[in-house]
Design a protein around this motif. Structure first.
Motif, PDB file in Angstrom:
ATOM      1  N   GLY A  77      16.279  41.268 -26.135  1.00  0.00           N
ATOM      2  CA  GLY A  77      16.711  42.564 -26.644  1.00  0.00           C
ATOM      3  C   GLY A  77      15.676  43.190 -27.569  1.00  0.00           C
ATOM      4  O   GLY A  77      15.405  44.392 -27.500  1.00  0.00           O
ATOM      5  N   ILE A  78      15.076  42.364 -28.430  1.00  0.00           N
ATOM      6  CA  ILE A  78      14.041  42.860 -29.339  1.00  0.00           C
ATOM      7  C   ILE A  78      12.872  43.442 -28.545  1.00  0.00           C
ATOM      8  O   ILE A  78      12.263  44.433 -28.939  1.00  0.00           O
ATOM      9  N   ASN A  79      12.597  42.815 -27.404  1.00  0.00           N
ATOM     10  CA  ASN A  79      11.469  43.254 -26.588  1.00  0.00           C
ATOM     11  C   ASN A  79      11.806  44.400 -25.640  1.00  0.00           C
ATOM     12  O   ASN A  79      10.981  44.788 -24.819  1.00  0.00           O
ATOM     13  N   GLY A  80      13.023  44.881 -25.713  1.00  0.00           N
ATOM     14  CA  GLY A  80      13.352  46.079 -24.963  1.00  0.00           C
ATOM     15  C   GLY A  80      14.166  45.877 -23.705  1.00  0.00           C
ATOM     16  O   GLY A  80      14.444  46.854 -22.991  1.00  0.00           O
ATOM     17  N   ALA A  81      14.572  44.642 -23.406  1.00  0.00           N
ATOM     18  CA  ALA A  81      15.411  44.420 -22.227  1.00  0.00           C
ATOM     19  C   ALA A  81      16.786  45.050 -22.466  1.00  0.00           C
ATOM     20  O   ALA A  81      17.433  44.782 -23.483  1.00  0.00           O
ATOM     21  N   GLN A  82      17.209  45.885 -21.555  1.00  0.00           N
ATOM     22  CA  GLN A  82      18.514  46.539 -21.649  1.00  0.00           C
ATOM     23  C   GLN A  82      19.503  45.728 -20.817  1.00  0.00           C
ATOM     24  O   GLN A  82      19.416  45.705 -19.584  1.00  0.00           O
ATOM     25  N   MET A  83      20.412  45.045 -21.471  1.00  0.00           N
ATOM     26  CA  MET A  83      21.303  44.123 -20.752  1.00  0.00           C
ATOM     27  C   MET A  83      22.637  44.019 -21.459  1.00  0.00           C
ATOM     28  O   MET A  83      22.776  44.393 -22.630  1.00  0.00           O
TER      29      MET A  83
ATOM     30  N   MET B 254      26.927  25.530 -35.917  1.00  0.00           N
ATOM     31  CA  MET B 254      27.229  25.858 -34.527  1.00  0.00           C
ATOM     32  C   MET B 254      26.431  27.088 -34.080  1.00  0.00           C
ATOM     33  O   MET B 254      26.350  28.084 -34.803  1.00  0.00           O
ATOM     34  N   ILE B 255      25.841  26.994 -32.911  1.00  0.00           N
ATOM     35  CA  ILE B 255      25.029  28.075 -32.355  1.00  0.00           C
ATOM     36  C   ILE B 255      25.824  28.718 -31.221  1.00  0.00           C
ATOM     37  O   ILE B 255      26.433  28.016 -30.403  1.00  0.00           O
ATOM     38  N   ALA B 256      25.808  30.043 -31.178  1.00  0.00           N
ATOM     39  CA  ALA B 256      26.507  30.730 -30.086  1.00  0.00           C
ATOM     40  C   ALA B 256      25.997  30.218 -28.736  1.00  0.00           C
ATOM     41  O   ALA B 256      24.819  29.897 -28.583  1.00  0.00           O
ATOM     42  N   GLY B 257      26.873  30.153 -27.773  1.00  0.00           N
ATOM     43  CA  GLY B 257      26.554  29.511 -26.508  1.00  0.00           C
ATOM     44  C   GLY B 257      25.588  30.276 -25.623  1.00  0.00           C
ATOM     45  O   GLY B 257      25.404  31.492 -25.754  1.00  0.00           O
ATOM     46  N   SER B 258      24.944  29.538 -24.721  1.00  0.00           N
ATOM     47  CA  SER B 258      24.100  30.163 -23.703  1.00  0.00           C
ATOM     48  C   SER B 258      24.954  31.103 -22.863  1.00  0.00           C
ATOM     49  O   SER B 258      26.155  30.887 -22.689  1.00  0.00           O
ATOM     50  N   LEU B 259      24.325  32.119 -22.335  1.00  0.00           N
ATOM     51  CA  LEU B 259      25.128  33.166 -21.695  1.00  0.00           C
ATOM     52  C   LEU B 259      24.468  33.733 -20.449  1.00  0.00           C
ATOM     53  O   LEU B 259      23.245  33.643 -20.274  1.00  0.00           O
ATOM     54  N   PHE B 260      25.316  34.314 -19.631  1.00  0.00           N
ATOM     55  CA  PHE B 260      24.854  35.128 -18.511  1.00  0.00           C
ATOM     56  C   PHE B 260      24.815  36.580 -18.980  1.00  0.00           C
ATOM     57  O   PHE B 260      25.719  37.041 -19.689  1.00  0.00           O
ATOM     58  N   ALA B 261      23.770  37.301 -18.581  1.00  0.00           N
ATOM     59  CA  ALA B 261      23.656  38.720 -18.943  1.00  0.00           C
ATOM     60  C   ALA B 261      23.238  39.495 -17.704  1.00  0.00           C
ATOM     61  O   ALA B 261      22.560  38.982 -16.807  1.00  0.00           O
ATOM     62  N   ALA B 262      23.662  40.759 -17.665  1.00  0.00           N
ATOM     63  CA  ALA B 262      23.331  41.636 -16.538  1.00  0.00           C
ATOM     64  C   ALA B 262      22.361  42.720 -16.983  1.00  0.00           C
ATOM     65  O   ALA B 262      22.481  43.263 -18.085  1.00  0.00           O
ATOM     66  N   ASN B 263      21.421  43.015 -16.112  1.00  0.00           N
ATOM     67  CA  ASN B 263      20.510  44.129 -16.351  1.00  0.00           C
ATOM     68  C   ASN B 263      21.310  45.430 -16.324  1.00  0.00           C
ATOM     69  O   ASN B 263      22.053  45.694 -15.372  1.00  0.00           O
TER      70      ASN B 263
END
Length: 322
Positions: free
Chosen positions: A109-115, A244-253
């Protein structure tokens, strides 16, 4: 800022089987190639292995079959060599869906990926989506009993873009006064960092003595490597655990569009779990997904990852800037 053209070159270098992706320019998103359900006829799903997996795709097969049933699309799975490759693919429009560790998601997200998050994986039904980073050493290593003992040691991290294998460990070392900041210079001034490339590789390097101590995520140490015989119970000791770290996730473009993403959210929250796979004949018995061997996926939102953003602020790590 890297130009769009350069990003397309980047994906070619970073993604396994990227040649076909680059040759096609991007996934099929034109109206003439849309399925009846409103999705591109080809969806590209990218992921990287958390361990040295020779068949990462097999752990995603139930996810792929579910997606193909619900979207009418053909899902192309791409195993990326690192997190950066997936981020580059999203930004370039070559990746439609991605499975991220939480740190990589934030950096993307910091690098500009819109998801948009589609859901986070959970270990077991009813458990919260999250996990911990472990600091580990050999059980017979009397010189390491906490993070403060890491000073001057050879320390195995996983990857500079790993949440539990780098970012949270760095924050822990700062809090213990071992390192001054998350910069590479400050880390190298305090310890000898080695990037093992995988959580299992980090644990194995500690086991063999190639590293005095290291980091890996909890179930890799507690279950996965014991189940597959790579570690004996009690062979390593845990000398620190992260929050506790938030879980790994699926994201959509976001290029898929709001309607398609809304449908995908429903698919992931309702149909991406072991029981649903069995009920619909996708699996004949209990099956787990991704190489985290998760029970399934539960809803997630972007603000769930604010904790990772906070750790980025604490560490000042340049890795958080991509």
């Amino acid at each position: 800022m890297i130009t769009r053209t350069r990003r397309r070159v980047g994906i070619a270098a970073a993604l396994f089987s990227a040649t076909a992706l680059v040759a096609s320019g991007c996934s099929d998103s034109g109206a003439e190639t849309t399925t009846e359900q409103g999705f591109p006829k080809t969806l590209t799903l990218a992921a990287i292995p958390a361990e040295n997996s020779t068949d990462l795709k097999a752990s995603y097969d139930p996810v792929i079959e579910r997606l193909e049933r619900e979207t009418g699309a053909t899902v192309e799975f791409v195993q990326a060599s690192d997190y950066a490759g997936v981020v580059e693919g999203l930004i370039a429009g070559n990746v439609d869906l991605a499975f991220f560790g939480p740190f990589a998601y934030v950096v993307a997200g910091i690098n500009g990926a819109q998801m948009t998050p589609l859901g986070a994986v959970v270990k077991n039904e009813g458990t919260p989506p999250g996990y911990q980073s472990y600091a580990i050493t050999r059980s017979d290593n009397k010189s390491v009993n906490g993070l403060s003992d890491y000073a001057g040691k050879k320390v195995c991290f996983v990857d500079p873009s790993s949440t539990s294998g780098f970012l949270y460990p760095t924050a822990g070392l700062i809090e213990e006064g071992v390192i001054a900041s998350g910069s590479e210079a400050d880390i190298s001034a305090a310890v000898t960092p080695i990037y093992a490339g995988g959580h299992d590789a980090s644990a194995l390097a500690v086991k063999s003595g190639d590293c005095d101590a290291g980091f890996a995520f909890d179930t890799m140490v507690d279950k996965t490597m014991i189940d597959n015989g790579e570690l004996a119970p009690g062979e390593l000791k845990t000398v620190w655990k992260s929050e506790m770290i938030a879980g790994s996730l699926f994201a959509a473009n976001d290029e898929l569009g709001a309607d398609a993403i809304a449908k995908l959210k429903a698919v992931f929250s309702e149909g991406m779990n072991s029981e649903a796979f069995q009920a619909d004949g996708i699996c004949s018995e209990e099956c787990r997904i991704t190489d985290e061997r998760a029970w399934g996926v539960v809803p997630a939102k972007d603000s769930d990852y604010d904790g990772v953003r906070h750790v980025c602020e604490v560490t000042g790590s340049e890795k958080c800037r991509g």
